[in-house]
Design a protein around this motif. Sequence first.
Motif, mmCIF file in Angstrom:
data_model
loop_
_atom_site.group_PDB
_atom_site.id
_atom_site.type_symbol
_atom_site.label_atom_id
_atom_site.label_comp_id
_atom_site.label_asym_id
_atom_site.label_seq_id
_atom_site.Cartn_x
_atom_site.Cartn_y
_atom_site.Cartn_z
ATOM 1 N N ILE A 138 0.841 -1.333 0.008
ATOM 2 C CA ILE A 138 0.030 -0.177 0.154
ATOM 3 C C ILE A 138 0.917 1.132 0.034
ATOM 4 N N PRO A 139 1.905 1.391 0.877
ATOM 5 C CA PRO A 139 2.889 2.671 0.749
ATOM 6 C C PRO A 139 3.347 3.009 -0.477
ATOM 7 N N ARG A 150 -6.890 3.792 1.745
ATOM 8 C CA ARG A 150 -7.596 3.302 2.850
ATOM 9 C C ARG A 150 -8.439 2.140 2.544
ATOM 10 N N THR A 151 -8.896 1.966 1.583
ATOM 11 C CA THR A 151 -9.936 1.023 1.478
ATOM 12 C C THR A 151 -9.771 -0.161 0.295
ATOM 13 N N LEU A 177 -2.722 -2.965 5.792
ATOM 14 C CA LEU A 177 -4.176 -2.300 6.299
ATOM 15 C C LEU A 177 -4.543 -3.331 7.483
ATOM 16 N N ASP A 178 -5.613 -2.877 8.121
ATOM 17 C CA ASP A 178 -5.891 -3.896 9.468
ATOM 18 C C ASP A 178 -7.233 -4.781 8.955
ATOM 19 N N GLY A 179 -7.326 -5.822 9.926
ATOM 20 C CA GLY A 179 -8.188 -6.614 9.427
ATOM 21 C C GLY A 179 -7.617 -8.003 8.634
ATOM 22 N N ALA A 180 -8.500 -8.473 7.881
ATOM 23 C CA ALA A 180 -7.835 -9.811 6.889
ATOM 24 C C ALA A 180 -6.682 -9.094 6.280
ATOM 25 N N ALA A 196 -6.813 -13.675 2.989
ATOM 26 C CA ALA A 196 -6.397 -14.954 3.881
ATOM 27 C C ALA A 196 -6.417 -14.299 5.304
ATOM 28 N N ALA A 197 -6.697 -15.159 6.247
ATOM 29 C CA ALA A 197 -6.892 -14.579 7.728
ATOM 30 C C ALA A 197 -5.619 -13.900 7.964
#
Length: 269
Positions: A138-139, A150-151, A177-180, A196-197
């Motif tokens: 992402i960066p 962000r999304t 990012l946060d989450g999966a 992936a988890a």
Amino acid sequence: MKTCLTIAGSDPSGGAGIQADLKTFAAHGIYGMSVIVAVVAENTCEVRSIMDVSPAVIRDQMACVFEDIPPDAVKIGMLSQPETMQAVADALALYQPANVVIDPVMLAKDGSALMASEALELFKRGILPHARVFTPNIPEAEVLTGMTIRTEEDMRQAAKILRQEGAQTVLVKGGHLDGAAVDIFDDGVAVHRFEAARIQTKNTHGTGCTLSSAIASNLANGHVPHQAVNRAKAYITDAISHSLDLGKGNGPTHHFYRLYQEGLSWLDK
Ligand SMILES: Nc1ncnc2c1ncn2[C@@H]1O[C@H](COP(=O)(O)OP(=O)(O)OP(=O)(O)O)[C@@H](O)[C@H]1O
Ligand SMILES: Cc1ncc(CO)c(N)n1
């Protein structure tokens, strides 16, 4: 036997760069070769110093490989200074390899710059257009597109822009990012979502290097980009799940888990 070449920096602690790439090739039953473009003094905690290999020696290494054993796929990682990058860009223009996976390595985990900011324009002009698969995190995608990401919708938009910049297909990696752990892959025909988890571990040194060399291995083994990315995502998730608690910082991933469990038959699945 299928062959892959990595063009990247050397990590003496073995978790990232050339060392991670060669282990990944070996785990995929591939004969690995390497063009070293920089010697990085680093470990699981920090980057201490970087010495770029001279452009003439990079050109000679490229010639030695391409004149003798043209690789079935190529992975390109860290390219630090503009002169280094120019030597690689010239060689790509000369040899025109078909299956090139490009990981635009910009920062190490400790925040050290692995690509000089002066090299960015040359990267966009002389390296990126050679990508059959382009794999920014992402960066990196933010720097290359000028967007804020962000999304997942932002990731899709960034992938599309980077295809317009000349990459054939683009995988925007969502590890930051946060989450999966969700990655978005745009091959110009469709946009695919690989999820992936998220694995709770600090041992993620070299995840980007390992993923891109797994994609190159799968291209060399005859898979189309979409399949190659799908298989590589499973490989990196496995490698992070069984990561190694080595060193005092961000430890490395486990390249040979499935190979040790199942032998080379794991590749048939
Ligand atoms: N904790 C985690 N659990 C599961 N998957 C992860 C985790 N962290 C990263 N990944 C996945 O690992 C792959 C590499 O992504 P990442 O965003 O970490 O690359 P990177 O930042 O380029 O790596 P590097 O630090 O080596 O440069 C992606 O498929 C990402 O989704
Ligand atoms: C040599 C090298 N390439 C890439 C990375 C990014 O993981 C690193 N830390 N070191």
